[in-house]
Structure formats: structure tokens, C-alpha cells
Design a protein around this motif. Structure first.
Motif, PDB file in Angstrom:
ATOM      1  N   ASP A 225     -24.948 -21.913  45.264  1.00  0.00           N
ATOM      2  CA  ASP A 225     -24.359 -21.602  46.561  1.00  0.00           C
ATOM      3  C   ASP A 225     -25.210 -22.148  47.696  1.00  0.00           C
ATOM      4  OD1 ASP A 225     -22.204 -20.362  45.401  1.00  0.00           O
ATOM      5  OD2 ASP A 225     -22.971 -18.321  45.697  1.00  0.00           O
ATOM      6  N   GLU A 226     -26.529 -22.155  47.518  1.00  0.00           N
ATOM      7  CA  GLU A 226     -27.415 -22.699  48.549  1.00  0.00           C
ATOM      8  C   GLU A 226     -27.220 -24.201  48.689  1.00  0.00           C
ATOM      9  OE1 GLU A 226     -31.410 -21.615  47.652  1.00  0.00           O
ATOM     10  OE2 GLU A 226     -31.073 -19.489  48.053  1.00  0.00           O
ATOM     11  N   VAL A 227     -26.970 -24.878  47.571  1.00  0.00           N
ATOM     12  CA  VAL A 227     -26.800 -26.332  47.572  1.00  0.00           C
ATOM     13  C   VAL A 227     -25.396 -26.708  48.040  1.00  0.00           C
ATOM     14  CG1 VAL A 227     -26.713 -28.375  46.095  1.00  0.00           C
ATOM     15  CG2 VAL A 227     -28.510 -26.672  45.757  1.00  0.00           C
ATOM     16  N   ASP A 228     -24.404 -26.030  47.521  1.00  0.00           N
ATOM     17  CA  ASP A 228     -23.007 -26.344  47.815  1.00  0.00           C
ATOM     18  C   ASP A 228     -22.458 -25.319  48.791  1.00  0.00           C
ATOM     19  OD1 ASP A 228     -20.444 -27.258  47.821  1.00  0.00           O
ATOM     20  OD2 ASP A 228     -19.959 -26.600  45.797  1.00  0.00           O
ATOM     21  N   GLN A 229     -22.452 -25.673  50.049  1.00  0.00           N
ATOM     22  CA  GLN A 229     -22.020 -24.737  51.080  1.00  0.00           C
ATOM     23  C   GLN A 229     -20.504 -24.699  51.255  1.00  0.00           C
ATOM     24  OE1 GLN A 229     -24.030 -22.550  52.645  1.00  0.00           O
ATOM     25  NE2 GLN A 229     -25.600 -23.284  51.277  1.00  0.00           N
ATOM     26  N   ALA A 230     -19.783 -25.663  50.671  1.00  0.00           N
ATOM     27  CA  ALA A 230     -18.324 -25.664  50.801  1.00  0.00           C
ATOM     28  C   ALA A 230     -17.741 -24.512  49.994  1.00  0.00           C
ATOM     29  CB  ALA A 230     -17.768 -26.989  50.298  1.00  0.00           C
ATOM     30  N   PRO A 231     -16.820 -23.762  50.581  1.00  0.00           N
ATOM     31  CA  PRO A 231     -16.235 -22.643  49.838  1.00  0.00           C
ATOM     32  C   PRO A 231     -15.346 -23.148  48.694  1.00  0.00           C
ATOM     33  CG  PRO A 231     -15.125 -22.934  51.937  1.00  0.00           C
ATOM     34  CD  PRO A 231     -16.270 -23.893  51.921  1.00  0.00           C
ATOM     35  N   GLU A 232     -15.315 -22.395  47.639  1.00  0.00           N
ATOM     36  CA  GLU A 232     -14.461 -22.706  46.499  1.00  0.00           C
ATOM     37  C   GLU A 232     -13.008 -22.477  46.907  1.00  0.00           C
ATOM     38  OE1 GLU A 232     -13.477 -23.856  42.647  1.00  0.00           O
ATOM     39  OE2 GLU A 232     -15.404 -23.941  43.655  1.00  0.00           O
ATOM     40  N   PRO A 233     -12.112 -23.458  46.665  1.00  0.00           N
ATOM     41  CA  PRO A 233     -10.704 -23.255  47.010  1.00  0.00           C
ATOM     42  C   PRO A 233     -10.111 -22.104  46.204  1.00  0.00           C
ATOM     43  CG  PRO A 233     -11.151 -25.555  46.452  1.00  0.00           C
ATOM     44  CD  PRO A 233     -12.367 -24.761  46.106  1.00  0.00           C
ATOM     45  N   ASP A 234      -9.123 -21.451  46.778  1.00  0.00           N
ATOM     46  CA  ASP A 234      -8.476 -20.380  46.028  1.00  0.00           C
ATOM     47  C   ASP A 234      -7.554 -20.996  44.975  1.00  0.00           C
ATOM     48  OD1 ASP A 234      -6.076 -21.103  47.248  1.00  0.00           O
ATOM     49  OD2 ASP A 234      -6.062 -19.402  48.618  1.00  0.00           O
ATOM     50  N   TRP A 235      -7.021 -20.159  44.101  1.00  0.00           N
ATOM     51  CA  TRP A 235      -6.253 -20.639  42.961  1.00  0.00           C
ATOM     52  C   TRP A 235      -5.021 -21.431  43.395  1.00  0.00           C
ATOM     53  CZ3 TRP A 235      -6.432 -22.554  38.573  1.00  0.00           C
ATOM     54  CH2 TRP A 235      -5.320 -22.639  37.739  1.00  0.00           C
ATOM     55  N   GLU A 236      -4.374 -21.025  44.463  1.00  0.00           N
ATOM     56  CA  GLU A 236      -3.175 -21.745  44.915  1.00  0.00           C
ATOM     57  C   GLU A 236      -3.515 -23.178  45.310  1.00  0.00           C
ATOM     58  OE1 GLU A 236      -0.029 -20.902  44.511  1.00  0.00           O
ATOM     59  OE2 GLU A 236      -0.876 -19.136  43.520  1.00  0.00           O
ATOM     60  N   GLU A 237      -4.655 -23.368  45.957  1.00  0.00           N
ATOM     61  CA  GLU A 237      -5.073 -24.734  46.302  1.00  0.00           C
ATOM     62  C   GLU A 237      -5.344 -25.549  45.042  1.00  0.00           C
ATOM     63  OE1 GLU A 237      -7.848 -25.200  49.745  1.00  0.00           O
ATOM     64  OE2 GLU A 237      -7.795 -22.995  49.669  1.00  0.00           O
ATOM     65  N   HIS A 238      -5.961 -24.934  44.029  1.00  0.00           N
ATOM     66  CA  HIS A 238      -6.192 -25.623  42.760  1.00  0.00           C
ATOM     67  C   HIS A 238      -4.869 -26.039  42.133  1.00  0.00           C
ATOM     68  CE1 HIS A 238     -10.494 -25.437  42.157  1.00  0.00           C
ATOM     69  NE2 HIS A 238     -10.527 -24.143  42.429  1.00  0.00           N
ATOM     70  N   ARG A 239      -3.887 -25.153  42.160  1.00  0.00           N
ATOM     71  CA  ARG A 239      -2.590 -25.449  41.558  1.00  0.00           C
ATOM     72  C   ARG A 239      -1.926 -26.636  42.243  1.00  0.00           C
ATOM     73  NH1 ARG A 239       1.015 -20.347  40.576  1.00  0.00           N
ATOM     74  NH2 ARG A 239       2.280 -22.039  39.810  1.00  0.00           N
ATOM     75  N   VAL A 240      -2.029 -26.726  43.559  1.00  0.00           N
ATOM     76  CA  VAL A 240      -1.455 -27.851  44.302  1.00  0.00           C
ATOM     77  C   VAL A 240      -2.119 -29.154  43.864  1.00  0.00           C
ATOM     78  CG1 VAL A 240      -1.267 -28.899  46.597  1.00  0.00           C
ATOM     79  CG2 VAL A 240      -0.736 -26.469  46.273  1.00  0.00           C
ATOM     80  N   VAL A 241      -3.450 -29.134  43.749  1.00  0.00           N
ATOM     81  CA  VAL A 241      -4.179 -30.341  43.330  1.00  0.00           C
ATOM     82  C   VAL A 241      -3.796 -30.730  41.907  1.00  0.00           C
ATOM     83  CG1 VAL A 241      -6.484 -31.256  42.815  1.00  0.00           C
ATOM     84  CG2 VAL A 241      -6.095 -29.955  44.910  1.00  0.00           C
ATOM     85  N   ILE A 242      -3.694 -29.760  41.012  1.00  0.00           N
ATOM     86  CA  ILE A 242      -3.311 -30.034  39.625  1.00  0.00           C
ATOM     87  C   ILE A 242      -1.913 -30.642  39.582  1.00  0.00           C
ATOM     88  CG2 ILE A 242      -2.728 -28.966  37.406  1.00  0.00           C
ATOM     89  CD1 ILE A 242      -5.027 -26.923  38.051  1.00  0.00           C
ATOM     90  N   LYS A 243      -0.982 -30.030  40.293  1.00  0.00           N
ATOM     91  CA  LYS A 243       0.399 -30.524  40.305  1.00  0.00           C
ATOM     92  C   LYS A 243       0.458 -31.940  40.864  1.00  0.00           C
ATOM     93  CE  LYS A 243       4.753 -29.841  39.606  1.00  0.00           C
ATOM     94  NZ  LYS A 243       5.245 -29.832  38.252  1.00  0.00           N
ATOM     95  N   ARG A 244      -0.276 -32.195  41.962  1.00  0.00           N
ATOM     96  CA  ARG A 244      -0.291 -33.515  42.562  1.00  0.00           C
ATOM     97  C   ARG A 244      -0.836 -34.550  41.572  1.00  0.00           C
ATOM     98  NH1 ARG A 244      -4.018 -33.377  46.914  1.00  0.00           N
ATOM     99  NH2 ARG A 244      -2.679 -31.762  47.745  1.00  0.00           N
ATOM    100  N   SER A 245      -1.887 -34.209  40.843  1.00  0.00           N
ATOM    101  CA  SER A 245      -2.450 -35.167  39.892  1.00  0.00           C
ATOM    102  C   SER A 245      -1.494 -35.418  38.733  1.00  0.00           C
ATOM    103  CB  SER A 245      -3.805 -34.692  39.369  1.00  0.00           C
ATOM    104  OG  SER A 245      -3.646 -33.587  38.508  1.00  0.00           O
TER     105      SER A 245
END
Length: 90
Positions: free
Chosen positions: A63-83
Motif C-alpha cells: 500500500d505504501e508503494v502503490d498509492q492507487a486505490p484498487e478498483p471495485d469489482w464492477e470496474e474489474h468486470r467492465v475491464v474483463i468484458k472489454r478485453s
């Protein structure tokens, strides 16, 4: 197969290492190899995720290294569907 390793150290450090190698009854090269192996063993042991505390510490460090928040599950689903759509064969 063995390979030669060339390292640069100060004259003072080389002498300290040589004296310690002599004290324990090994060559300077042998002493340096043993020191490197001991370091790797300690490092591997320190990086094991063998307890809940170690896992928590791993994620805290990440978390100290990666400050970007983890996307929620719905955002993951959109990326998966798009791919899936973009990667579909014609």
C-alpha cells in the motif's frame, strides 16, 4: 560451472574481511560466498508470508508503494468484458 565475480571494496574493508575469513579458517572468497548465502537465507526467511501478521505487513508495504486505490469489482468486470470483446476473433 563456476564463474569469477569481481567486486570493488575499499582496502580497509578487504582487510577486515580477510582477517575474519582467517579467524574462521576459510579463504576470503569462501568467506564472502558463505556471507552471501547467509544473507540470501535470511532474506528468504524474512519475506515468507507464513503468518497473518506477515501477510498484513506485506499488504501494508504494498500500500505504501502503490498509492492507487484498487478498483471495485464492477470496474474489474467492465475491464474483463472489454478485453473479451476486444480480443474476440472475427
Amino acid at each position: 560451472m563456476t564463474e569469477r565475480l569481481h567486486i570493488l571494496v575499499s582496502a580497509e574493508d578487504k582487510e577486515r574481511y580477510r582477517r575474519e575469513a582467517e579467524r574462521v579458517g576459510t579463504s576470503l572468497g569462501g568467506w564472502i560466498r558463505e556471507a552471501a548465502e547467509a544473507y540470501l537465507a535470511r532474506s528468504a526467511e524474512e519475506h515468507k508470508l507464513n503468518s497473518p501478521e506477515a501477510l498484513d505487513e506485506f499488504f501494508r508495504q504494498r500500500d505504501e508503494v502503490d498509492q492507487a486505490p484498487e478498483p471495485d469489482w464492477e470496474e474489474h468486470r467492465v475491464v474483463i468484458k472489454r478485453s473479451q470483446v476486444d480480443g474476440a476473433l472475427p
